[in-house]
Motif scaffolding. Structure first.
Motif, PDB file in Angstrom:
ATOM      1  N   HIS A 143       0.816  -1.211   0.000  1.00  0.00           N
ATOM      2  CA  HIS A 143       0.000   0.000   0.000  1.00  0.00           C
ATOM      3  C   HIS A 143       0.855   1.268   0.000  1.00  0.00           C
ATOM      4  CE1 HIS A 143      -3.875  -1.749  -0.164  1.00  0.00           C
ATOM      5  NE2 HIS A 143      -3.783  -2.384   0.990  1.00  0.00           N
ATOM      6  N   HIS A 144       2.071   1.199   0.509  1.00  0.00           N
ATOM      7  CA  HIS A 144       3.007   2.318   0.324  1.00  0.00           C
ATOM      8  C   HIS A 144       3.240   2.538  -1.162  1.00  0.00           C
ATOM      9  CE1 HIS A 144       7.011   4.283   1.895  1.00  0.00           C
ATOM     10  NE2 HIS A 144       6.332   5.080   1.112  1.00  0.00           N
ATOM     11  N   THR A 145       3.416   1.428  -1.881  1.00  0.00           N
ATOM     12  CA  THR A 145       3.579   1.495  -3.336  1.00  0.00           C
ATOM     13  C   THR A 145       2.354   2.112  -3.997  1.00  0.00           C
ATOM     14  OG1 THR A 145       4.912  -0.527  -3.208  1.00  0.00           O
ATOM     15  CG2 THR A 145       4.120   0.130  -5.394  1.00  0.00           C
ATOM     16  N   ARG A 176       1.756  -5.444  -8.087  1.00  0.00           N
ATOM     17  CA  ARG A 176       2.399  -4.145  -7.872  1.00  0.00           C
ATOM     18  C   ARG A 176       3.683  -4.000  -8.677  1.00  0.00           C
ATOM     19  NH1 ARG A 176      -1.672  -5.264  -4.321  1.00  0.00           N
ATOM     20  NH2 ARG A 176      -2.324  -3.402  -3.156  1.00  0.00           N
ATOM     21  N   ARG A 177       4.228  -5.072  -9.200  1.00  0.00           N
ATOM     22  CA  ARG A 177       5.433  -4.922 -10.013  1.00  0.00           C
ATOM     23  C   ARG A 177       5.214  -5.383 -11.459  1.00  0.00           C
ATOM     24  NH1 ARG A 177       9.643  -9.108  -7.032  1.00  0.00           N
ATOM     25  NH2 ARG A 177       8.428 -11.025  -7.180  1.00  0.00           N
ATOM     26  N   ARG A 178       3.961  -5.565 -11.803  1.00  0.00           N
ATOM     27  CA  ARG A 178       3.622  -5.872 -13.190  1.00  0.00           C
ATOM     28  C   ARG A 178       3.741  -4.612 -14.039  1.00  0.00           C
ATOM     29  NH1 ARG A 178      -1.122  -5.336 -15.735  1.00  0.00           N
ATOM     30  NH2 ARG A 178      -2.211  -4.905 -13.775  1.00  0.00           N
ATOM     31  N   SER A 179       4.243  -4.752 -15.241  1.00  0.00           N
ATOM     32  CA  SER A 179       4.310  -3.618 -16.159  1.00  0.00           C
ATOM     33  C   SER A 179       2.901  -3.264 -16.617  1.00  0.00           C
ATOM     34  CB  SER A 179       5.177  -3.965 -17.373  1.00  0.00           C
ATOM     35  OG  SER A 179       6.503  -4.269 -16.970  1.00  0.00           O
ATOM     36  N   PRO A 180       2.507  -1.977 -16.543  1.00  0.00           N
ATOM     37  CA  PRO A 180       1.122  -1.598 -16.879  1.00  0.00           C
ATOM     38  C   PRO A 180       0.818  -1.778 -18.359  1.00  0.00           C
ATOM     39  CG  PRO A 180       2.482   0.352 -16.582  1.00  0.00           C
ATOM     40  CD  PRO A 180       3.330  -0.811 -16.160  1.00  0.00           C
ATOM     41  N   ALA A 181      -0.391  -2.196 -18.645  1.00  0.00           N
ATOM     42  CA  ALA A 181      -0.796  -2.441 -20.028  1.00  0.00           C
ATOM     43  C   ALA A 181      -1.130  -1.142 -20.762  1.00  0.00           C
ATOM     44  CB  ALA A 181      -2.007  -3.365 -20.056  1.00  0.00           C
ATOM     45  N   LEU A 203       7.559   3.240 -19.757  1.00  0.00           N
ATOM     46  CA  LEU A 203       6.893   2.234 -18.929  1.00  0.00           C
ATOM     47  C   LEU A 203       7.890   1.206 -18.426  1.00  0.00           C
ATOM     48  CD1 LEU A 203       3.749   1.595 -21.187  1.00  0.00           C
ATOM     49  CD2 LEU A 203       3.999   3.237 -19.302  1.00  0.00           C
ATOM     50  N   TYR A 204       7.608   0.670 -17.236  1.00  0.00           N
ATOM     51  CA  TYR A 204       8.511  -0.300 -16.621  1.00  0.00           C
ATOM     52  C   TYR A 204       7.746  -1.069 -15.553  1.00  0.00           C
ATOM     53  CZ  TYR A 204       8.828   4.078 -13.961  1.00  0.00           C
ATOM     54  OH  TYR A 204       8.535   5.252 -13.303  1.00  0.00           O
ATOM     55  N   PRO A 205       8.347  -2.111 -14.980  1.00  0.00           N
ATOM     56  CA  PRO A 205       7.638  -2.878 -13.951  1.00  0.00           C
ATOM     57  C   PRO A 205       7.165  -1.991 -12.799  1.00  0.00           C
ATOM     58  CG  PRO A 205       9.607  -4.037 -14.650  1.00  0.00           C
ATOM     59  CD  PRO A 205       9.654  -2.688 -15.292  1.00  0.00           C
ATOM     60  N   GLY A 206       5.878  -2.085 -12.506  1.00  0.00           N
ATOM     61  CA  GLY A 206       5.312  -1.331 -11.397  1.00  0.00           C
ATOM     62  C   GLY A 206       4.802   0.044 -11.739  1.00  0.00           C
ATOM     63  N   GLY A 207       4.993   0.513 -12.976  1.00  0.00           N
ATOM     64  CA  GLY A 207       4.501   1.859 -13.280  1.00  0.00           C
ATOM     65  C   GLY A 207       5.092   2.478 -14.533  1.00  0.00           C
ATOM     66  N   GLY A 208       5.269   3.791 -14.449  1.00  0.00           N
ATOM     67  CA  GLY A 208       5.767   4.539 -15.593  1.00  0.00           C
ATOM     68  C   GLY A 208       5.296   5.976 -15.521  1.00  0.00           C
ATOM     69  N   HIS A 209       5.578   6.742 -16.560  1.00  0.00           N
ATOM     70  CA  HIS A 209       5.179   8.151 -16.625  1.00  0.00           C
ATOM     71  C   HIS A 209       5.323   8.625 -18.055  1.00  0.00           C
ATOM     72  CE1 HIS A 209       9.477   9.222 -16.810  1.00  0.00           C
ATOM     73  NE2 HIS A 209       9.647   8.358 -15.818  1.00  0.00           N
ATOM     74  N   LEU A 232      14.645   2.548 -17.336  1.00  0.00           N
ATOM     75  CA  LEU A 232      14.046   1.242 -17.597  1.00  0.00           C
ATOM     76  C   LEU A 232      14.862   0.144 -16.928  1.00  0.00           C
ATOM     77  CD1 LEU A 232      13.198   1.568 -21.411  1.00  0.00           C
ATOM     78  CD2 LEU A 232      11.842   2.292 -19.435  1.00  0.00           C
ATOM     79  N   VAL A 233      16.172   0.347 -16.891  1.00  0.00           N
ATOM     80  CA  VAL A 233      17.061  -0.639 -16.274  1.00  0.00           C
ATOM     81  C   VAL A 233      16.958  -0.580 -14.755  1.00  0.00           C
ATOM     82  CG1 VAL A 233      19.460  -1.372 -16.014  1.00  0.00           C
ATOM     83  CG2 VAL A 233      18.637  -0.565 -18.237  1.00  0.00           C
ATOM     84  N   THR A 234      17.023   0.630 -14.193  1.00  0.00           N
ATOM     85  CA  THR A 234      17.012   0.761 -12.738  1.00  0.00           C
ATOM     86  C   THR A 234      15.685   0.326 -12.129  1.00  0.00           C
ATOM     87  OG1 THR A 234      16.313   3.089 -12.831  1.00  0.00           O
ATOM     88  CG2 THR A 234      18.681   2.644 -12.815  1.00  0.00           C
ATOM     89  N   LYS A 235      14.606   0.355 -12.924  1.00  0.00           N
ATOM     90  CA  LYS A 235      13.300  -0.071 -12.428  1.00  0.00           C
ATOM     91  C   LYS A 235      13.067  -1.573 -12.572  1.00  0.00           C
ATOM     92  CE  LYS A 235      11.696   3.934 -11.103  1.00  0.00           C
ATOM     93  NZ  LYS A 235      11.445   4.230  -9.669  1.00  0.00           N
TER      94      LYS A 235
END
Length: 296
Positions: A143-145, A176-181, A203-209, A232-235
């Motif tokens: 939930h912090h995520t 919570r760490r799935r890459s968003p569709a 986009l990357y695992p858990g989110g993006g912008h 993308l790598v650091t995420k």
């Protein structure tokens, strides 16, 4: 509890980090949307506090053998969240701190012999009391995520990322760490699950912008640079998809490709429609990262 539990220590550390994040919010920030549909940050923080109360009840049940329900009813659970979501920030912070401290104290009071005693939440199947600690750790971290701050899955306690979990808890973690569709693509528009609409996306695992080319001075030629793909790598992306635009005018620098190769990552470069199709396909089973450009 005869000795300090590693999981309880992780809970304490995760709670301290959550409180640091929450103390950095303003009253206005509490009204912002989260990754929990229909819930604001006020809802999420209140839920974390009420969850501490509920699990404290289960710890009492395990310790005493007297059935102590987590919640009086599903309706009472929901009302507790709704009623507390719009409180002043200082009240929410105090509530979160106090309820978390009470949970810690209740956990310390459980004797070693009681951790296998069965408990349950509402109408769920019974589970051993030892799982209460795992559930609390997940509640705080996941939930912090969900708050949509700078905290994401790369900030999780290392043990949580690889912890063996029951199926329903495993599913909560992985969500919570799935890459968003990507849900829509047309000229000049990309819609992304939980992130909204924009022209270009990172986009990357858990989110993006949204992908702002001006941050790195990127142009169609020479194209995507190392600084564009580094995040993308650091995420934690496990495979990379780079789109070249609808008319394939966006290039990719050799340096960017070499950098991704040096990180051991498979890279796919394609026209944007094909790139989105591939990214969505990969997101079903892997953790792809992508740079998506919706015009030329």
């Amino acid at each position: 509890m005869t000795k300090e539990s590693p999981t309880l220590l992780q809970i304490d550390n995760a709670t301290a980090r959550l409180l640091t994040t929450a103390r950095g919010l303003t009253q206005t920030d509490l009204a912002a949307s989260t990754l929990c549909p229909g819930w604001t940050r006020g809802h999420v923080l209140t839920h974390i506090a009420r969850n501490a109360d509920a699990l404290t009840n289960l710890l009492t049940w395990a310790r005493t053998g007297v059935v102590t329900p987590a919640y009086p009813s599903p309706e009472a659970r929901e009302a507790g969240i709704q009623d507390g979501a719009s409180r002043p920030l200082h009240e929410i912070l105090a509530d979160l701190s106090t309820s978390s401290q009470a949970f810690h104290q209740a956990a310390e009071a459980v004797p070693e012999s009681a951790w296998q005693n069965p408990v349950s939440v509402l109408d769920s199947q019974e589970f051993p009391a030892a799982e209460i600690l795992t559930r609390r750790l997940l509640e705080v971290v996941l939930h912090h995520t969900d708050l949509r701050t700078d905290y994401d899955h790369t900030d999780w306690p290392p043990a949580l990322a690889t912890m063996t979990l029951p199926a329903h808890l495993h599913a909560q973690r992985e969500s919570r760490r799935r890459s968003p569709a990507v849900t829509h693509l047309s000229w000049g528009r990309i819609d992304v699950e939980n992130l909204g609409t924009g022209k270009d996306f990172k986009l990357y695992p858990g989110g993006g912008h949204e992908w702002d080319w001006s941050e790195t001075g990127t142009r169609h030629s020479p194209g995507i640079q190392v600084d564009d793909v580094r995040e993308l790598v650091t995420k934690g992306s496990t495979v990379i998809v780079l789109s070249r635009g609808m008319q394939q005018r966006l290039e990719v620098t050799p340096e960017a490709l070499a950098y991704l190769k040096s990180e051991g990552l498979e890279v796919h470069v394609a026209e944007t429609t094909a790139a989105v199709d591939l990214y969505n396909h990969l997101a079903k089973t892997e953790h792809p990262g992508a740079l998506l450009h919706s015009t030329c």
